[in-house]
Motif scaffolding. Structure first.
Motif, PDB file in Angstrom:
ATOM      1  N   UNK A 143       0.854  -1.194   0.000  1.00 14.53           N
ATOM      2  CA  UNK A 143       0.000   0.000   0.000  1.00 14.53           C
ATOM      3  C   UNK A 143       0.889   1.243   0.000  1.00 14.53           C
ATOM      4  N   UNK A 144       0.904   2.042  -1.077  1.00 21.19           N
ATOM      5  CA  UNK A 144       1.704   3.274  -1.083  1.00 21.19           C
ATOM      6  C   UNK A 144       0.998   4.371  -0.271  1.00 21.19           C
ATOM      7  N   UNK A 145       1.753   4.972   0.646  1.00 23.07           N
ATOM      8  CA  UNK A 145       1.248   6.126   1.404  1.00 23.07           C
ATOM      9  C   UNK A 145       2.333   7.188   1.397  1.00 23.07           C
ATOM     10  N   UNK A 146       2.059   8.349   0.837  1.00 28.47           N
ATOM     11  CA  UNK A 146       3.048   9.433   0.742  1.00 28.47           C
ATOM     12  C   UNK A 146       4.357   8.867   0.182  1.00 28.47           C
ATOM     13  N   UNK A 147       5.444   9.004   0.982  1.00 26.30           N
ATOM     14  CA  UNK A 147       6.741   8.499   0.517  1.00 26.30           C
ATOM     15  C   UNK A 147       6.993   7.066   0.969  1.00 26.30           C
ATOM     16  N   UNK A 148       6.034   6.496   1.656  1.00 23.43           N
ATOM     17  CA  UNK A 148       6.205   5.155   2.214  1.00 23.43           C
ATOM     18  C   UNK A 148       5.512   4.106   1.355  1.00 23.43           C
ATOM     19  N   UNK A 149       5.987   2.873   1.492  1.00 24.09           N
ATOM     20  CA  UNK A 149       5.239   1.725   0.984  1.00 24.09           C
ATOM     21  C   UNK A 149       4.996   0.794   2.167  1.00 24.09           C
ATOM     22  N   UNK A 150       3.759   0.667   2.563  1.00 23.07           N
ATOM     23  CA  UNK A 150       3.437  -0.231   3.673  1.00 23.07           C
ATOM     24  C   UNK A 150       3.208  -1.629   3.104  1.00 23.07           C
ATOM     25  N   UNK A 151       3.876  -2.605   3.698  1.00 25.36           N
ATOM     26  CA  UNK A 151       3.777  -3.981   3.219  1.00 25.36           C
ATOM     27  C   UNK A 151       3.017  -4.815   4.248  1.00 25.36           C
ATOM     28  N   UNK A 152       1.879  -5.354   3.832  1.00 25.16           N
ATOM     29  CA  UNK A 152       1.043  -6.182   4.708  1.00 25.16           C
ATOM     30  C   UNK A 152       1.141  -7.642   4.277  1.00 25.16           C
ATOM     31  N   UNK A 169      -5.172  -2.522   7.555  1.00 23.64           N
ATOM     32  CA  UNK A 169      -4.942  -2.561   6.098  1.00 23.64           C
ATOM     33  C   UNK A 169      -5.955  -1.667   5.382  1.00 23.64           C
ATOM     34  N   UNK A 170      -7.227  -1.770   5.785  1.00 27.38           N
ATOM     35  CA  UNK A 170      -8.263  -0.947   5.148  1.00 27.38           C
ATOM     36  C   UNK A 170      -7.997   0.542   5.381  1.00 27.38           C
ATOM     37  N   UNK A 171      -7.530   0.880   6.622  1.00 30.17           N
ATOM     38  CA  UNK A 171      -7.215   2.283   6.930  1.00 30.17           C
ATOM     39  C   UNK A 171      -6.039   2.761   6.068  1.00 30.17           C
ATOM     40  N   UNK A 172      -5.036   1.884   5.882  1.00 31.43           N
ATOM     41  CA  UNK A 172      -3.885   2.257   5.050  1.00 31.43           C
ATOM     42  C   UNK A 172      -4.321   2.520   3.608  1.00 31.43           C
ATOM     43  N   UNK A 173      -5.296   1.748   3.138  1.00 34.10           N
ATOM     44  CA  UNK A 173      -5.817   1.965   1.784  1.00 34.10           C
ATOM     45  C   UNK A 173      -6.491   3.330   1.666  1.00 34.10           C
ATOM     46  N   UNK A 174      -6.931   3.858   2.822  1.00 36.52           N
ATOM     47  CA  UNK A 174      -7.520   5.206   2.849  1.00 36.52           C
ATOM     48  C   UNK A 174      -6.464   6.251   3.230  1.00 36.52           C
ATOM     49  N   UNK A 175      -5.179   5.873   3.107  1.00 38.65           N
ATOM     50  CA  UNK A 175      -4.047   6.772   3.366  1.00 38.65           C
ATOM     51  C   UNK A 175      -3.887   7.152   4.847  1.00 38.65           C
ATOM     52  N   UNK A 176      -4.289   6.246   5.744  1.00 36.64           N
ATOM     53  CA  UNK A 176      -4.065   6.457   7.180  1.00 36.64           C
ATOM     54  C   UNK A 176      -2.967   5.498   7.644  1.00 36.64           C
ATOM     55  N   UNK A 177      -1.915   6.041   8.242  1.00 35.83           N
ATOM     56  CA  UNK A 177      -0.827   5.195   8.748  1.00 35.83           C
ATOM     57  C   UNK A 177      -1.254   4.567  10.074  1.00 35.83           C
ATOM     58  N   UNK A 178      -1.169   3.235  10.209  1.00 35.52           N
ATOM     59  CA  UNK A 178      -1.570   2.583  11.465  1.00 35.52           C
ATOM     60  C   UNK A 178      -0.712   3.063  12.634  1.00 35.52           C
ATOM     61  N   UNK A 179      -1.358   3.381  13.760  1.00 33.23           N
ATOM     62  CA  UNK A 179      -0.643   3.927  14.914  1.00 33.23           C
ATOM     63  C   UNK A 179       0.380   2.936  15.467  1.00 33.23           C
ATOM     64  N   UNK A 180       0.046   1.636  15.474  1.00 35.67           N
ATOM     65  CA  UNK A 180       0.984   0.639  16.002  1.00 35.67           C
ATOM     66  C   UNK A 180       2.267   0.617  15.168  1.00 35.67           C
ATOM     67  N   UNK A 181       2.118   0.738  13.850  1.00 37.09           N
ATOM     68  CA  UNK A 181       3.272   0.755  12.956  1.00 37.09           C
ATOM     69  C   UNK A 181       4.137   1.978  13.229  1.00 37.09           C
ATOM     70  N   UNK A 182       3.483   3.118  13.373  1.00 33.33           N
ATOM     71  CA  UNK A 182       4.201   4.376  13.620  1.00 33.33           C
ATOM     72  C   UNK A 182       4.987   4.307  14.924  1.00 33.33           C
ATOM     73  N   UNK A 183       4.354   3.800  15.979  1.00 40.14           N
ATOM     74  CA  UNK A 183       5.034   3.717  17.281  1.00 40.14           C
ATOM     75  C   UNK A 183       6.193   2.720  17.231  1.00 40.14           C
ATOM     76  N   UNK A 184       6.004   1.617  16.535  1.00 37.81           N
ATOM     77  CA  UNK A 184       7.089   0.631  16.412  1.00 37.81           C
ATOM     78  C   UNK A 184       8.289   1.242  15.687  1.00 37.81           C
TER      79      UNK A 184
END
Length: 382
Positions: A316-325, A361-376
């Protein structure tokens, strides 16, 4: 030998176990008796009671775990195929540090043997000794606490209300993440709440978990050590009216959380603390332990033990990131990849996949970064 500090079950309890139905749980467990100590080969779970309440300024020298054991072993097991031993009781040492020493070394021996220690009884500061058991195991520790407080308190004489500060401050520091499930804001100072945020730890309010109990599952899936404080349970369910708590988890919710802890492939130690001798609380504690074992018997041995071949990968591409699920073909559970830095401590390399929910995953598809991922990510950088 650290096992010498364990007190066997009483001869009266032995007789009680003998009188049970052959289908009862008590007939499926190997006990530390007055004459025999269990052989620890091919054992999966070891139950140990701890009679140490000085951390909560209680002196329960007369406390007996007989009622608890009678309630627990009278129940019937599920479709379990696992070997359980009951190693008896650790009595309070000359000082509270003596008790910690025994718990720490006993647990360390069991974990090395791939046996999950289940600690029942005592005040919740015993969690500190459980955490110290990992000192020589060359790994970072994720601690999950089911509690209505964070136990950071400075201005208190109660060790059970401040043991987390010791875990964070003292060397060696093996704590990678602390997660609290069920905190109630009015039991925690703003300073403590701010500290949780500053350290990028995770905390879920009671209402958040009660409204959707499944939010707890990924948290347990990433835990090594799980500690449950019975003060997090409503008094109407726990039977603890000495320290009345009108709000808290229901009996059904706390059992669901215990099952989540058991089913997590990563949990290697489990404790239930601060329960009193009231019949209600003993029965609920026994059922929580039953659900933990039930969960353990249905472990799926996925990450960190499986390979990524059995997962569907989503990018899932978000801004400059690629989130991999990753989604498991086996259980349909979800993980998100954490791109750790190349110079990071070797102990952390096993944490490259972080458990998450389908909703993340659904939130990331809506361009929201998961809080758990951010904190990790932030903990990794720190």
């Amino acid at each position: 030998m650290v096992f010498d500090f364990l007190q066997p079950i009483s001869s009266e309890l032995e007789e009680f176990i003998q009188s049970l139905s052959n289908q009862a749980l008590g007939k499926k467990v190997v006990f530390h008796t007055q004459t025999d100590f269990p052989v620890l080969e091919n054992v999966s779970l070891a139950i140990i009671t701890v009679n140490e309440y000085r951390g909560a300024n209680k002196h329960n020298s007369e406390f007996s775990f007989e009622i608890f054991r009678k309630k627990f072993y009278s129940m019937f097991p599920g479709n379990w195929n696992t070997t359980i031993v009951d190693l008896g009781t650790i009595e309070a040492g000359a000082s509270i540090d003596d008790t910690y020493f025994v718990v720490k070394n006993l647990m360390s021996e069991l974990i090395k043997k791939k046996i999950i220690p289940i600690i029942v009884g005592g005040s919740q500061d015993i969690t500190y000794a459980m955490y110290r058991a990992y000192d020589n195991l060359d790994q970072m520790v994720n601690l999950v606490s089911v509690d209505n407080q964070f136990d950071f308190a400075k201005e208190t004489s109660l060790v059970s209300s401040s043991f987390l500060s010791k875990i964070i401050v003292e060397e060696p520091n093996n704590l990678f993440n602390y997660s609290n499930l069920g905190f109630q804001t009015y039991f925690n100072s703003q300073e403590e709440i701010d500290l949780i945020e500053k350290l990028y730890f995770e905390a879920y309010r009671l209402g958040e978990v009660s409204n959707n109990i499944t939010v707890a599952e990924p948290v347990f899936r990433d835990a090594d050590l799980v500690s449950i404080d019975m003060n997090s349970v409503q008094s109407s369910y726990s039977g603890n009216f000495d320290e009345f708590n009108p709000n808290g988890f229901t009996g059904k919710e706390i059992c669901a959380l215990a099952r989540y802890a058991g089913i997590s492939d990563k949990v290697t130690s489990f404790g239930i603390f601060n329960f009193n001798t009231t019949d209600n609380e003993v029965v609920l504690t026994a059922q929580m332990l039953w659900y933990f074992i039930e969960g353990f018997c249905f472990r799926s041995n996925e990450y960190p033990f499986g390979t990524k071949e059995h997962y569907i990968k989503y990018i899932v591409p978000i801004d400059d990131e690629e989130l991999v699920f990753y989604k498991s073909n086996k259980t349909e559970r979800w993980w998100i990849e954490i791109p750790f830095l190349t110079n990071v401590n070797n102990k952390l390399k096993r944490n490259t996949l972080l458990p998450c929910m389908h909703e993340d995953y659904l939130a990331a598809c809506e361009q929201e970064i998961p809080e758990r991922w951010w904190k990790a990510q932030r903990r990794n950088i720190a």
